[in-house]
Design an enzyme around this catalytic site. Structure first.
Site, PDB file in Angstrom:
ATOM      1  N   GLN A  63     -32.355  25.597  -1.093  1.00 44.75           N
ATOM      2  CA  GLN A  63     -32.419  26.183   0.254  1.00 44.75           C
ATOM      3  C   GLN A  63     -33.794  25.932   0.856  1.00 44.75           C
ATOM      4  OE1 GLN A  63     -30.561  30.411   0.100  1.00 44.75           O
ATOM      5  NE2 GLN A  63     -30.943  29.808  -1.999  1.00 44.75           N
ATOM      6  N   HIS A  68     -30.648  23.705   3.883  1.00 48.94           N
ATOM      7  CA  HIS A  68     -31.230  24.293   5.106  1.00 48.94           C
ATOM      8  C   HIS A  68     -32.168  23.334   5.837  1.00 48.94           C
ATOM      9  CE1 HIS A  68     -30.456  28.658   3.515  1.00 48.94           C
ATOM     10  NE2 HIS A  68     -29.386  28.112   4.049  1.00 48.94           N
ATOM     11  N   CYS A  96     -34.210  14.650  17.455  1.00 53.09           N
ATOM     12  CA  CYS A  96     -34.126  14.550  18.920  1.00 53.09           C
ATOM     13  C   CYS A  96     -33.008  15.462  19.420  1.00 53.09           C
ATOM     14  CB  CYS A  96     -33.858  13.096  19.319  1.00 53.09           C
ATOM     15  SG  CYS A  96     -33.583  12.899  21.082  1.00 53.09           S
ATOM     16  N   CYS A 121     -36.340   8.160  23.426  1.00 54.15           N
ATOM     17  CA  CYS A 121     -35.821   8.545  24.752  1.00 54.15           C
ATOM     18  C   CYS A 121     -36.694   9.572  25.475  1.00 54.15           C
ATOM     19  CB  CYS A 121     -34.395   9.085  24.624  1.00 54.15           C
ATOM     20  SG  CYS A 121     -34.310  10.724  23.899  1.00 54.15           S
TER      21      CYS A 121
HETATM   22  P1  OAD Z   1     -36.009  35.134  -0.171  1.00 52.37           P
HETATM   23  O1  OAD Z   1     -37.399  35.346   0.332  1.00 52.37           O
HETATM   24  O2  OAD Z   1     -34.917  35.878   0.487  1.00 52.37           O
HETATM   25  O3  OAD Z   1     -35.957  35.463  -1.722  1.00 52.37           O
HETATM   26  C1  OAD Z   1     -36.940  34.980  -2.600  1.00 52.37           C
HETATM   27  C2  OAD Z   1     -36.536  35.389  -3.999  1.00 52.37           C
HETATM   28  O4  OAD Z   1     -37.443  34.803  -4.911  1.00 52.37           O
HETATM   29  C3  OAD Z   1     -36.575  36.909  -4.273  1.00 52.37           C
HETATM   30  O5  OAD Z   1     -35.381  37.289  -4.908  1.00 52.37           O
HETATM   31  C4  OAD Z   1     -37.773  37.077  -5.209  1.00 52.37           C
HETATM   32  O6  OAD Z   1     -37.589  38.148  -6.129  1.00 52.37           O
HETATM   33  C5  OAD Z   1     -37.784  35.741  -5.902  1.00 52.37           C
HETATM   34  N1  OAD Z   1     -39.106  35.329  -6.424  1.00 52.37           N
HETATM   35  C6  OAD Z   1     -40.339  35.603  -5.952  1.00 52.37           C
HETATM   36  N2  OAD Z   1     -41.293  35.008  -6.695  1.00 52.37           N
HETATM   37  C7  OAD Z   1     -40.619  34.317  -7.669  1.00 52.37           C
HETATM   38  C8  OAD Z   1     -41.039  33.485  -8.738  1.00 52.37           C
HETATM   39  N3  OAD Z   1     -42.321  33.226  -8.973  1.00 52.37           N
HETATM   40  N4  OAD Z   1     -40.086  32.962  -9.541  1.00 52.37           N
HETATM   41  C9  OAD Z   1     -38.767  33.190  -9.314  1.00 52.37           C
HETATM   42  N5  OAD Z   1     -38.321  33.968  -8.308  1.00 52.37           N
HETATM   43  C10 OAD Z   1     -39.232  34.524  -7.495  1.00 52.37           C
HETATM   44  O7  OAD Z   1     -35.753  33.545  -0.118  1.00 52.37           O
HETATM   45  P2  OAD Z   1     -34.392  32.755  -0.183  1.00 52.37           P
HETATM   46  O8  OAD Z   1     -33.363  33.484  -0.953  1.00 52.37           O
HETATM   47  O9  OAD Z   1     -34.705  31.375  -0.586  1.00 52.37           O
HETATM   48  O10 OAD Z   1     -33.541  29.946   5.519  1.00 52.37           O
HETATM   49  O11 OAD Z   1     -33.981  32.740   1.339  1.00 52.37           O
HETATM   50  C11 OAD Z   1     -32.867  31.993   1.746  1.00 52.37           C
HETATM   51  C12 OAD Z   1     -33.045  31.493   3.141  1.00 52.37           C
HETATM   52  O12 OAD Z   1     -33.339  32.575   4.011  1.00 52.37           O
HETATM   53  C13 OAD Z   1     -34.207  30.534   3.326  1.00 52.37           C
HETATM   54  O13 OAD Z   1     -33.849  29.201   3.000  1.00 52.37           O
HETATM   55  C14 OAD Z   1     -34.522  30.672   4.772  1.00 52.37           C
HETATM   56  C15 OAD Z   1     -34.349  32.166   4.966  1.00 52.37           C
HETATM   57  O14 OAD Z   1     -33.930  32.555   6.221  1.00 52.37           O
HETATM   58  C16 OAD Z   1     -33.959  29.139   6.519  1.00 52.37           C
HETATM   59  O15 OAD Z   1     -35.121  29.028   6.859  1.00 52.37           O
HETATM   60  C17 OAD Z   1     -32.868  28.394   7.166  1.00 52.37           C
END
Ligand code: OAD
Length: 246
Positions: free
Chosen positions: A102, A120, A128, A152
């Site tokens: 992601q 993502h 563009c 463009c």
């Molecule tokens: P989150 O910020 O929601 O979650 C991050 C996760 O990583 C949490 O569960 C933490 O406990 C865990 N974490 C933190 N430090 C860590 C470490 N050192 N090792 C392992 N785990 C750790 O991020 P995502 O789930 O990736 O979308 O968020 C998903 C999407 O939401 C992102 O891709 C973004 C956001 O909106 C877009 O930008 C399109």
């Protein structure tokens, strides 16, 4: 090495087909901020102000300034041992491996991952708004905000999936193509809150076969209850223990 890590390491060694799903947590030890943790990006700014098509329509310069800062900050971040361990898993399993991330950073690629899809989008790609062409641009900061299409002249936007938009269809096809080729022995979910239904669905695709679901996260998530093994801790510390001598 504790018992759960030993069990997970044995499973990695025996597995012929592995799907890894990563989120912001895997890059946290590289200095990349997560989204929903106490100091996460979405705690500092309302995502609807920078990560929706409406926000971009209202104020493209404001949105671009936010992405330009993130692009610049990411330039100094290096892959951590977690990224390298994921690449080592791929090297060992070859076509029996696929990584769905992601993350919009390029730290997995910089650690050597090749069989991967960015569901993502990618922060160093710009698109563009008129012709939908995508180009890579690694300049930080960008010389002109908002950037214009060199072909463009129309406004360009970050090639990132915003709230309310469809996830990357190529990334979906690549993931589904890997899954369709045979049962998965292992699915890893690493460093993600798994807030989206499609992530939960992919994570649970090991069910129905003899596959196992392993979660690596210092906290618990909506997937923890269904995980066969939950490894509580940082991915940069746990993952290298699983791929040691692989
Ligand atoms: P989150 O910020 O929601 O979650 C991050 C996760 O990583 C949490 O569960 C933490 O406990 C865990 N974490 C933190 N430090 C860590 C470490 N050192 N090792 C392992 N785990 C750790 O991020 P995502 O789930 O990736 O979308 O968020 C998903 C999407 O939401 C992102 O891709 C973004 C956001 O909106 C877009 O930008 C399109």
């Amino acid at each position: 090495m504790n018992d759960s890590i030993k069990r997970a390491k044995d499973l990695v060694e025996q597995a012929q087909r592995i799907l890894v799903i990563t989120g912001a947590g895997v890059s946290a030890e590289s200095g990349v901020p997560t989204f929903r943790d106490a100091t996460g990006l979405w705690k500092k700014i309302d995502p609807y102000k920078v990560a929706t098509p409406e926000a971009f329509e209202d104020d493209p310069e404001f949105v671009w300034k936010w992405y330009d800062e993130r692009r610049t900050q990411l330039k100094d971040c290096q892959p951590n041992p977690g990224h390298y361990a994921v690449a080592a898993m791929e090297k060992a399993k070859q076509d029996g491996f696929f990584l769905l991330t992601q993350n919009v950073d390029n730290l997995h690629e910089r650690a050597g991952s090749l069989r991967l899809a960015h569901i993502h989008g990618k922060i160093y790609e710009v698109r563009c708004t008129k012709e939908y062409t995508i180009r890579e641009d690694f300049q930080t900061p960008l010389p002109e905000l908002p950037p214009k299409c060199p072909h463009c002249g129309a406004l360009e936007r970050p090639n990132i999936v915003w709230f309310g938009e469809q996830i990357d269809t190529d990334a979906v096809s690549q993931t589904e193509s890997f899954i369709s080729k045979g049962d998965m022995d292992l699915v890893f979910v690493i460093g993600t809150e798994a807030s989206f239904g499609y992530i939960m669905d992919w994570a649970n695709r090991s069910e129905g076969s003899n596959g196992k679901l392993i979660e690596i996260n210092p906290g618990t998530t909506s997937l923890t209850a269904s995980a066969d093994i939950h490894l509580s801790g940082k991915s940069g510390e746990i993952l290298p223990q699983l791929t040691m001598n692989l």
